[in-house]
Write a protein that holds these residues in place. Structure first.
Motif, mmCIF file in Angstrom:
data_model
loop_
_atom_site.group_PDB
_atom_site.id
_atom_site.type_symbol
_atom_site.label_atom_id
_atom_site.label_comp_id
_atom_site.label_asym_id
_atom_site.label_seq_id
_atom_site.Cartn_x
_atom_site.Cartn_y
_atom_site.Cartn_z
ATOM 1 N N ILE A 173 0.877 -27.549 -7.769
ATOM 2 C CA ILE A 173 -0.583 -28.255 -7.618
ATOM 3 C C ILE A 173 -1.310 -28.311 -8.996
ATOM 4 C CG2 ILE A 173 -2.596 -28.559 -6.336
ATOM 5 C CD1 ILE A 173 -1.319 -27.424 -4.009
ATOM 6 N N ILE A 174 -1.524 -27.061 -9.560
ATOM 7 C CA ILE A 174 -2.217 -27.247 -10.890
ATOM 8 C C ILE A 174 -1.556 -28.155 -11.752
ATOM 9 C CG2 ILE A 174 -2.850 -25.741 -12.636
ATOM 10 C CD1 ILE A 174 -3.156 -23.451 -10.505
ATOM 11 N N VAL A 175 -0.185 -27.884 -12.082
ATOM 12 C CA VAL A 175 0.411 -28.801 -12.942
ATOM 13 C C VAL A 175 0.493 -30.127 -12.814
ATOM 14 C CG1 VAL A 175 2.867 -29.281 -14.163
ATOM 15 C CG2 VAL A 175 1.977 -26.803 -13.759
ATOM 16 N N GLY A 176 0.441 -30.441 -11.634
ATOM 17 C CA GLY A 176 0.379 -32.018 -11.260
ATOM 18 C C GLY A 176 -0.857 -32.748 -11.334
ATOM 19 N N LEU A 211 -1.154 -33.335 -15.027
ATOM 20 C CA LEU A 211 -0.509 -34.605 -15.438
ATOM 21 C C LEU A 211 -1.174 -35.804 -14.721
ATOM 22 C CD1 LEU A 211 3.306 -33.707 -14.475
ATOM 23 C CD2 LEU A 211 1.955 -33.884 -16.719
ATOM 24 N N ARG A 212 -1.933 -35.598 -13.603
ATOM 25 C CA ARG A 212 -2.599 -36.824 -13.114
ATOM 26 C C ARG A 212 -4.047 -37.339 -14.004
ATOM 27 N NH1 ARG A 212 -1.646 -40.910 -9.891
ATOM 28 N NH2 ARG A 212 -0.649 -39.645 -8.503
ATOM 29 N N ALA A 217 4.873 -41.187 -15.528
ATOM 30 C CA ALA A 217 5.894 -40.763 -16.189
ATOM 31 C C ALA A 217 6.619 -39.467 -15.995
ATOM 32 C CB ALA A 217 5.671 -40.470 -17.893
ATOM 33 N N ALA A 218 6.162 -38.412 -15.449
ATOM 34 C CA ALA A 218 6.629 -37.142 -14.982
ATOM 35 C C ALA A 218 7.432 -37.376 -13.524
ATOM 36 C CB ALA A 218 5.582 -36.272 -14.671
ATOM 37 N N GLU A 253 15.019 -22.228 -5.205
ATOM 38 C CA GLU A 253 13.930 -22.155 -4.378
ATOM 39 C C GLU A 253 12.474 -22.230 -4.832
ATOM 40 O OE1 GLU A 253 14.568 -18.323 -2.391
ATOM 41 O OE2 GLU A 253 16.060 -18.966 -1.134
ATOM 42 N N ALA A 254 12.559 -21.590 -6.013
ATOM 43 C CA ALA A 254 11.153 -21.743 -6.985
ATOM 44 C C ALA A 254 11.102 -23.252 -7.327
ATOM 45 C CB ALA A 254 11.207 -20.795 -8.105
ATOM 46 N N PHE A 255 12.083 -23.930 -7.880
ATOM 47 C CA PHE A 255 12.102 -25.203 -8.035
ATOM 48 C C PHE A 255 11.401 -26.055 -6.820
ATOM 49 C CE2 PHE A 255 13.686 -29.665 -8.413
ATOM 50 C CZ PHE A 255 13.373 -29.980 -9.573
ATOM 51 N N VAL A 256 11.883 -25.840 -5.569
ATOM 52 C CA VAL A 256 11.422 -26.487 -4.588
ATOM 53 C C VAL A 256 9.875 -26.428 -4.159
ATOM 54 C CG1 VAL A 256 11.711 -26.626 -1.987
ATOM 55 C CG2 VAL A 256 13.626 -26.517 -3.372
ATOM 56 N N PHE A 257 9.588 -25.109 -4.376
ATOM 57 C CA PHE A 257 8.237 -25.159 -4.023
ATOM 58 C C PHE A 257 7.234 -25.488 -5.318
ATOM 59 C CE2 PHE A 257 10.200 -21.650 -1.491
ATOM 60 C CZ PHE A 257 9.560 -21.939 -0.226
ATOM 61 N N ILE A 258 7.671 -25.563 -6.317
ATOM 62 C CA ILE A 258 6.930 -25.954 -7.515
ATOM 63 C C ILE A 258 6.985 -27.533 -7.260
ATOM 64 C CG2 ILE A 258 6.750 -26.754 -10.107
ATOM 65 C CD1 ILE A 258 8.144 -23.912 -10.300
ATOM 66 N N TYR A 259 8.155 -28.353 -6.909
ATOM 67 C CA TYR A 259 8.069 -29.602 -6.730
ATOM 68 C C TYR A 259 7.391 -30.253 -5.500
ATOM 69 C CZ TYR A 259 10.654 -34.146 -5.880
ATOM 70 O OH TYR A 259 10.614 -35.552 -5.396
ATOM 71 N N LEU A 260 7.188 -29.173 -4.412
ATOM 72 C CA LEU A 260 6.248 -29.549 -3.315
ATOM 73 C C LEU A 260 4.725 -29.689 -4.017
ATOM 74 C CD1 LEU A 260 7.526 -27.357 -0.609
ATOM 75 C CD2 LEU A 260 8.039 -29.879 -0.661
ATOM 76 N N GLY A 261 4.320 -28.757 -4.715
ATOM 77 C CA GLY A 261 3.025 -28.824 -5.434
ATOM 78 C C GLY A 261 2.630 -30.313 -6.214
ATOM 79 N N LEU A 262 3.826 -30.174 -7.024
ATOM 80 C CA LEU A 262 3.894 -31.530 -7.846
ATOM 81 C C LEU A 262 3.840 -32.977 -7.249
ATOM 82 C CD1 LEU A 262 6.183 -30.407 -10.783
ATOM 83 C CD2 LEU A 262 3.970 -31.132 -11.084
#
Length: 490
Positions: free
Chosen positions: A36-39, A42-43, A50-51, A288-297
């Motif tokens: 969420i923070i990274v997303g 980016l926003r 682009a991301a 698994e870590a990728f999935v949860f990061i992806y959900l936040g993004l």
């Protein structure tokens, strides 16, 4: 680049949190907030679009992210405990998933029919119910592993979640075939379900048995690089065969992983066994870590279509449909269960542990039907349900376990990474145990499964037990004799 850097940050973050004994939240929830923070960044910088174009679609999700997670779950599973609870696990995973999908799908259809929320056509609603019935209790299992809860609770939840994902995908594909103007006969979903379920199981067992036989018949273990390369390739072979035959790759790779772990692993060298074990765990952890990061993004980067009424009602239906799955089936199972009954406390925790995650979100990305507004509503609602179950239910699991005074509730380490290398789980794959049969002691000694495994399959597909390196060292130092001739108890 954003994903890799965030993954590195999360790995280091998990390390520092563990070092400082911060164990109040599972790592996966922290990964979601990192996304969420990274997303949000980016926003705010105008780079979200682009991301977003670099985000994996459904096909890429199921091709690169999901298979390693499902494979490791089946491969490292304690087969004896799993098969000891085989009947209740099968009922919860198959019958329970069907009940959940039908209750949620029927409920969301009626809500839209009466004009309360977004309107879904009947088979769209059932397809939505199928994808949202996919349980992904990564956070809960991390807690269960760390807290050493009783095995009955652990394997009921773990076994149900592993099989549930495959069943949910089969249901999703079956109902999605019914969407559109040219509807086939009512019997098609049933036939499709049977074809995918049975066919994927056969493919998974056959390919893994063939791989085990090849490993036994050759001396690949004399070359660690070739041994691991072959093992890694055949590990994921069932997935691609099933997908090519319009079956379920997830179901195929799950069954294949369980079979390969039983028959294939004893044919590896000791170094190959330990190396492959850690390789699969590391890949699954990153997935698994990728999935949860992806959900936040995705929460901050996607163009969502929020329907607040639909979201709220869907969350309520998730809880209701889970309850109509767990409690009636547990009651039926207890009527015929001779051993320890499934207690009301265990039933409540099972209901509370129904988290949603990677499978549900991946299925929502390409929701069928051709209606773009419906697809966006499904994606947004699914994401809201996933975040609710992970943050509220997953984050509250520890408090619930402590409130109910579940065994082990005061000894915690909620690290997802720790659960991947948890001592008990590692011992399940340890060299000293890999040659034991996974047909449990709860199965009668004269059962056909035990006789088939002991008399035909084991001798045909596996080598003699591999002697641990410690034994060789003992022989060199003290001339002690090894235990190669000692028969492994069945």
């Amino acid at each position: 680049t954003y994903f890799i850097l965030t993954l590195c940050f999360c790995v280091l973050g998990s390390y520092f949190l563990a070092e400082n004994s911060f164990t109040q939240l599972p790592d996966c929830i922290i990964y979601v907030f990192a996304g969420i923070i990274v997303g949000t960044g980016l926003r705010l910088t105008g780079r979200a679009d682009a991301a977003g174009s670099a985000f994996p679609n459904q096909e890429e999700f199921f091709l690169f992210i999901i298979p390693p997670i499902i494979f490791e779950a089946g491969y490292s599973m304690n087969k004896e405990s799993f098969f000891g609870e085989a009947i209740p696990i099968f009922l919860f995973a198959v019958v329970g998933t069907i009940i959940t999908a039908l209750v949620f799908g029927g409920g969301i259809f009626l809500v839209g029919f009466f004009g309360v929320g977004h309107y879904f056509r009947f088979y769209e609603a059932l397809t939505f119910g199928s994808l949202i019935s996919a349980v992904d209790p990564v956070a809960t299992i991390a807690i269960f592993n760390a807290m050493k809860v009783n095995k009955t609770l652990h394997y009921l939840v773990f076994g149900e979640s592993v099989l549930n994902d495959a069943v949910a995908i089969v249901l999703y594909r079956s109902f999605s075939e019914m969407i559109g103007p040219d509807k086939p006969g009512w019997y098609l979903p049933i036939l499709t379900f049977l074809y995918i379920f049975i066919g994927s199981t056969v493919v998974g067992i056959t390919t893994s048995c063939m791989a085990a036989f090849i490993l036994k018949s050759t001396e690949l273990r004399q070359n660690l690089t070739l041994e691991l390369s072959f093992y890694l390739l055949v590990a994921f072979l069932p997935y691609f065969i099933c997908e090519g035959l319009k079956m379920s790759g997830i179901m195929g790779i799950l069954i294949g992983a369980m079979t390969l772990g039983h028959y294939g692993m004893p044919n590896l060298s000791e170094t190959g066994q330990l190396s492959s074990n850690q390789l699969f765990k590391s890949i699954a952890y990153c997935g698994e870590a990728f999935v949860f990061i992806y959900l936040g993004l995705a929460l901050t980067s996607f163009n969502h279509s929020w329907n607040v009424i639909t979201v709220l009602i869907s969350i309520l239906l998730v809880l209701i449909s889970r309850a109509t799955n767990i409690y009636p089936l547990a009651f039926i199972i207890n009527q015929y269960r001779r051993r320890e009954k499934i207690s009301h406390k265990t039933q409540f925790i099972m209901w509370f542990s129904g988290l949603r995650g990677a499978i549900a979100f991946a299925l929502s990305l390409n929701f069928p039907g051709g209606n773009e507004e419906t697809r966006r509503v499904v994606i947004s609602t699914t994401l809201a349900i996933i975040l609710f179950t992970i943050i509220v239910l997953g984050g509250g699991t520890l408090s619930i376990l402590q409130l109910l005074r579940v065994e082990g509730a005061n000894a915690i380490n909620l690290s997802t990474a720790a659960s991947r290398v948890d001592v008990d789980r590692f011992e399940e794959m340890d060299i000293t145990d890999v040659n034991e049969s996974y047909i449990p002691n709860t199965v009668a000694k004269n059962s056909w499964m035990r006789r088939l495994d002991a008399a035909i399959l084991k001798p045909l597909l596996t080598r003699d037990p591999v002697e641990p390196l410690e034994d060789f060292a003992d022989q060199e130092e003290g001339g002690a004799e090894g235990n190669d001739d000692e028969e492994v108890p069945f």
